[in-house]
Design a protein around this motif. Structure first.
Motif, mmCIF file in Angstrom:
data_model
loop_
_atom_site.group_PDB
_atom_site.id
_atom_site.type_symbol
_atom_site.label_atom_id
_atom_site.label_comp_id
_atom_site.label_asym_id
_atom_site.label_seq_id
_atom_site.Cartn_x
_atom_site.Cartn_y
_atom_site.Cartn_z
ATOM 1 N N ASN A 1 0.472 -1.356 0.292
ATOM 2 C CA ASN A 1 -0.244 0.111 0.564
ATOM 3 C C ASN A 1 1.015 1.062 -0.527
ATOM 4 O O ASN A 1 0.913 2.365 -0.979
ATOM 5 C CB ASN A 1 -0.874 -0.278 1.155
ATOM 6 C CG ASN A 1 -2.122 -0.807 0.459
ATOM 7 O OD1 ASN A 1 -3.076 -0.408 0.507
ATOM 8 N ND2 ASN A 1 -2.703 -1.281 1.685
ATOM 9 N N VAL A 2 1.803 1.361 0.840
ATOM 10 C CA VAL A 2 2.687 2.397 0.935
ATOM 11 C C VAL A 2 3.269 2.129 -0.364
ATOM 12 O O VAL A 2 3.057 3.611 -0.869
ATOM 13 C CB VAL A 2 4.205 2.513 1.981
ATOM 14 C CG1 VAL A 2 5.582 2.902 1.771
ATOM 15 C CG2 VAL A 2 3.531 2.102 3.019
ATOM 16 N N ALA A 3 4.082 1.560 -1.059
ATOM 17 C CA ALA A 3 4.708 1.768 -2.280
ATOM 18 C C ALA A 3 3.304 2.032 -3.664
ATOM 19 O O ALA A 3 3.795 3.293 -4.630
ATOM 20 C CB ALA A 3 4.814 0.442 -3.208
ATOM 21 N N GLY B 1 17.212 4.599 5.795
ATOM 22 C CA GLY B 1 16.813 6.156 5.728
ATOM 23 C C GLY B 1 14.967 5.947 6.737
ATOM 24 O O GLY B 1 15.575 6.912 7.407
ATOM 25 N N VAL B 2 15.059 5.435 6.506
ATOM 26 C CA VAL B 2 12.859 5.063 6.476
ATOM 27 C C VAL B 2 12.943 4.285 8.499
ATOM 28 O O VAL B 2 11.867 4.115 9.308
ATOM 29 C CB VAL B 2 11.892 4.720 5.707
ATOM 30 C CG1 VAL B 2 11.890 6.128 5.303
ATOM 31 C CG2 VAL B 2 12.774 3.779 5.464
ATOM 32 N N THR B 3 14.628 3.355 8.337
ATOM 33 C CA THR B 3 14.353 2.141 8.981
ATOM 34 C C THR B 3 14.995 3.079 10.863
ATOM 35 O O THR B 3 15.468 3.783 10.804
ATOM 36 C CB THR B 3 15.788 0.713 9.094
ATOM 37 O OG1 THR B 3 15.785 0.048 7.839
ATOM 38 C CG2 THR B 3 15.550 0.238 10.365
ATOM 39 N N ALA C 1 4.578 8.287 3.097
ATOM 40 C CA ALA C 1 3.592 7.307 2.856
ATOM 41 C C ALA C 1 3.675 6.246 3.424
ATOM 42 O O ALA C 1 2.461 6.191 3.919
ATOM 43 C CB ALA C 1 4.349 6.864 1.463
ATOM 44 N N ASP C 2 4.329 6.062 4.248
ATOM 45 C CA ASP C 2 4.047 5.317 5.660
ATOM 46 C C ASP C 2 3.785 5.675 6.492
ATOM 47 O O ASP C 2 2.348 4.795 7.184
ATOM 48 C CB ASP C 2 5.087 4.797 5.969
ATOM 49 C CG ASP C 2 5.714 3.883 6.920
ATOM 50 O OD1 ASP C 2 5.292 2.627 6.800
ATOM 51 O OD2 ASP C 2 6.842 3.670 7.592
ATOM 52 N N HIS D 1 -0.103 5.564 5.488
ATOM 53 C CA HIS D 1 -0.728 3.760 5.674
ATOM 54 C C HIS D 1 -0.762 3.368 6.585
ATOM 55 O O HIS D 1 -1.853 2.619 7.146
ATOM 56 C CB HIS D 1 -0.049 2.989 4.464
ATOM 57 C CG HIS D 1 -1.258 1.434 4.357
ATOM 58 N ND1 HIS D 1 -0.442 0.849 5.418
ATOM 59 C CD2 HIS D 1 -2.347 1.654 3.922
ATOM 60 C CE1 HIS D 1 -1.507 -0.461 5.390
ATOM 61 N NE2 HIS D 1 -2.522 0.278 4.349
ATOM 62 N N ASN D 2 -0.130 3.845 7.113
ATOM 63 C CA ASN D 2 0.139 3.962 9.252
ATOM 64 C C ASN D 2 -1.715 4.177 9.991
ATOM 65 O O ASN D 2 -2.055 3.593 10.762
ATOM 66 C CB ASN D 2 0.638 3.841 10.188
ATOM 67 C CG ASN D 2 1.751 2.982 9.846
ATOM 68 O OD1 ASN D 2 1.770 2.008 9.340
ATOM 69 N ND2 ASN D 2 3.487 3.085 9.886
ATOM 70 N N MET D 3 -1.743 5.820 9.524
ATOM 71 C CA MET D 3 -2.820 6.534 9.812
ATOM 72 C C MET D 3 -4.086 5.434 9.528
ATOM 73 O O MET D 3 -5.451 6.091 9.783
ATOM 74 C CB MET D 3 -2.388 7.836 9.364
ATOM 75 C CG MET D 3 -1.114 9.064 9.978
ATOM 76 S SD MET D 3 -1.817 9.291 12.343
ATOM 77 C CE MET D 3 -3.161 9.723 12.092
ATOM 78 N N ARG D 4 -3.721 5.462 8.234
ATOM 79 C CA ARG D 4 -5.100 5.227 7.610
ATOM 80 C C ARG D 4 -5.691 3.476 8.336
ATOM 81 O O ARG D 4 -6.967 3.225 8.511
ATOM 82 C CB ARG D 4 -5.205 4.279 6.110
ATOM 83 C CG ARG D 4 -5.121 5.754 5.274
ATOM 84 C CD ARG D 4 -5.213 4.901 3.703
ATOM 85 N NE ARG D 4 -5.165 6.518 2.643
ATOM 86 C CZ ARG D 4 -4.488 5.659 1.613
ATOM 87 N NH1 ARG D 4 -3.643 5.447 0.874
ATOM 88 N NH2 ARG D 4 -4.634 7.291 0.658
#
Ligand code: MN
Length: 635
Positions: free
Chosen positions: A59-61, A107-109, A144-145, A148-151
């Motif tokens: 979904n993020v992609a 970077g996002v880890t 984007a991550d 989707h986490n908020m959704r």
């Protein structure tokens, strides 16, 4: 592991088709490999929602592919959780997907995966921002991550929901705004409102739904009339109704202190035409047909917002009701919706230079805050990012971007540190104003400097920008904020060089590292570079971790000359109080250099000159605890 029952599940072919549809030049091989890799790596893992974990990264992609982002970013989005949540190593990722994709994933880890304390969360944010400066795509994946986490936030516990929503509102919404990504920004805002103010959210939703039909009819009439007007005058344009987001309405209610019924400009339309010229033509036509509302016109085409947003904004009275109108070209529209992501697409060839400028604000904030703890950094980020921006002009007409309510001092520091440091007086639009005067958009600001003027402590009380605060503090040599909260002393490279004791190394060979920052009480360590220079690093700097202990050069701080501190203690006299005070000082390693006392009618003051104590704040606290001590002031 596939869960056939999930409706949201998208097959690989569907996904690749979607990518191709948005970007016919996409590197499908890379994306396809990333897809398979992530699916295998997350196999068996579930989200709180019960969905396969892989659905999250997919979904993020998908969110990013909809913004027509480049293939490396989409691959990185698919892989964005493999370092954190699976056994995949960085080396493996590098081998299979190359350094760029790996760097984005890294970077996002999260640095601290078990985020528990606010400090850990702040540290994670700082890490993402630092990686973003190297490659802006890190923040695109992170946003984007988060989206989707908020959704899917409803599957988490209530406390976690609030925490994540709060962080999103305070950090990620302003970043999306700063990057001009309005679509992401408004969806995030609405989701935050839903979890932070569930009552208000539901009420707004209900009320808006109730009025929806009526409003839609009204908007349809406006749209048809505007479209007809433009057609008659041969302006090619699409005219659309526009729904305002809940959070925007909520904010308007708060800022204007009005109930829902009085939020009037709920009706909004958008005109999308071909050229900037046509935008102005359309505006003139609309203004000559319907009455424009005074002071509601903004020209963001001639004066784009710092986040590159362009449009004409106006409000007209249509059948005696205000209607918001935005006029823009198609390209402006894409940039308005997707911000920096759209820019990526349009300005592919010169993207580095462009992007550099677009994230200059982030660089600036992080540079100024490099020495703060992560938590302080995030706190001040909130201050610097949340404010709406205005721009004012130098006497030469150069625009300077500042937060709302900024003062001439903020302006002076934004122009140049020296101008700030010697700011004596300010003129706004030709008239002298006090230095704490609040600037308005479009003001022409002139700073009068004098060699003898120095920053004053007073300035700290009214300046609005973090960088002005930091520079004033630096000029005043204060490391402790007025609130009494301890701040790390900020050291410039020159100060570090001056304060480092390098024993037998020639001072001219010393250099400060660019990768890490030292605070005065942290351990420095030296590393000899190939050219013979000794680079001063933080002993915990990532870049020297791999260097064997024996190759590092021992460094220490020069002993500070003893500093004297004056304390003014107000006390109620009692037997033994002096002994108690002196004992407290001795225990804190403070040496008393001189004592003076002064008595008024009913008060007794004793002032002490002391030296040697490292921590005045701690001492003051202990002194205040002595029985009979009324107050302690550090002079
Ligand atoms: Mn994730």
């Amino acid at each position: 592991m596939k869960n056939e029952n999930l409706a949201s599940e998208m097959g690989k072919k569907d996904f690749l088709d979607n990518v191709l549809e948005h970007n016919p030049h996409a590197d499908l091989m890379l994306i396809s490999r990333a897809y398979d890799f992530a699916q295998a790596a997350h196999s068996g893992q579930k989200r709180m929602s019960g969905e396969d974990y892989f659905q999250h990264v997919l979904n993020v992609a998908y969110i990013l592919s909809g913004m027509r982002i480049d293939s490396e970013t989409i691959a990185a989005a698919l892989l964005h959780d493999v370092l954190e949540d699976t056994k995949t190593t960085k080396e493996h990722l590098k081998r299979d997907f190359g350094p760029a994709v790996t760097a984005i994933v890294e970077g996002v880890t999260k640095k601290i995966a078990l985020r528990t304390t606010p400090e850990d969360r702040a540290e994670n944010i700082r890490k993402v921002l630092l990686a973003t400066i190297k490659d802006i795509r890190v923040i695109l994946v992170k946003l984007a991550d988060r989206m989707h986490n908020m959704r899917t936030l409803k599957y988490l516990g209530q406390e976690q929901q609030r925490e994540i929503a709060q962080e999103t509102l305070e950090v990620y919404v302003p970043i999306a705004y700063k990057l001009g990504m309005y679509r992401i920004k408004s969806e995030l805002e609405d989701l935050c409102l839903r979890f932070l103010e569930p009552g208000i959210y539901q009420e707004l939703k209900g009320r808006i739904a109730k009025k929806k039909e009526e409003r839609e009819k009204e908007v349809k009439r406006v749209v048809a009339s505007v479209k007809r007007l433009l057609d008659e005058n041969s302006i090619p344009a699409a005219v659309l109704g526009r729904a305002k987001n809940f959070y925007g309405i909520y904010k308007k209610m708060l800022s204007r202190k009005i109930p829902f019924e009085e939020v009037r400009d709920l009706s909004a339309i958008r005109v999308i035409t071909t050229t900037a010229d046509n935008c102005y033509k359309a505006l003139n036509l609309i203004h000559s047909r319907w009455t424009p509302i005074l002071n509601r016109f903004d020209d963001y085409i001639t004066n784009p917002k710092p986040n590159m947003y362009q449009s004409l904004h106006t409000e007209i009275l249509f059948e005696n009701k205000p209607v918001e109108v935005q006029i823009r070209t198609l390209e402006m529209h894409h940039i308005a919706e997707e911000g920096i992501a759209a820019h990526w697409r349009y300005k592919d060839t010169e993207r580095d230079r462009q992007f550099d400028r677009k994230i200059a604000w982030l660089k600036q904030i992080l540079e100024w805050r490099s020495t703060e703890s992560a938590k302080d950094l995030v706190e001040s980020l909130k201050i610097d990012m949340f404010k709406d921006e205005i721009y004012v002009l130098t006497p030469k007409g150069d625009p300077i971007h500042l937060p709302e309510n900024a003062t001439p001092i903020d302006f002076a520091y934004a122009v140049h540190t020296e101008i700030g440091n010697h700011c004596k007086a300010a003129k706004v639009n030709g008239s002298i104003v006090p230095l704490d005067h609040e600037l308005n958009p479009g003001d022409v600001v002139e700073i009068i400097t004098s060699k003898d003027t120095k920053p004053s402590r007073q300035w700290l009380k009214f300046v609005k920008t973090g960088f002005a605060k930091e520079k004033i503090r630096r000029a005043l040599g204060i490391s402790v904020e007025d609130t009494g909260k301890k701040r790390w002393e900020v050291l410039t490279p020159a100060e570090i060089l001056e304060k480092i004791d390098a024993k037998e190394i020639k001072p001219s060979l010393l250099q400060t590292a660019r990768c890490c920052y030292l605070k005065i009480d942290e351990k420095p360590v030296g590393y000899r570079a190939k050219d013979g220079h000794v680079i001063i690093h933080h002993s915990k700097c990532e870049n020297i971790k791999a260097v064997p202990e024996g190759k590092l050069i021992k460094l220490s701080w020069k002993e500070e000359p003893k500093q004297r501190t004056s304390l003014m203690i107000e006390l109620v006299d009692r037997v033994g109080i002096f002994a108690d005070i002196l004992n407290t000082m001795t225990a804190a390693m403070a040496k008393v250099e001189s004592v003076n006392s002064k008595a008024t009618r009913n008060k007794l003051y004793v002032s002490f000159e002391i030296s040697g104590t490292g921590n005045t704040e701690e001492l003051v606290k202990k002194l205040k605890a002595v029985k009979g001590v009324v107050s302690v002031k550090v002079a």
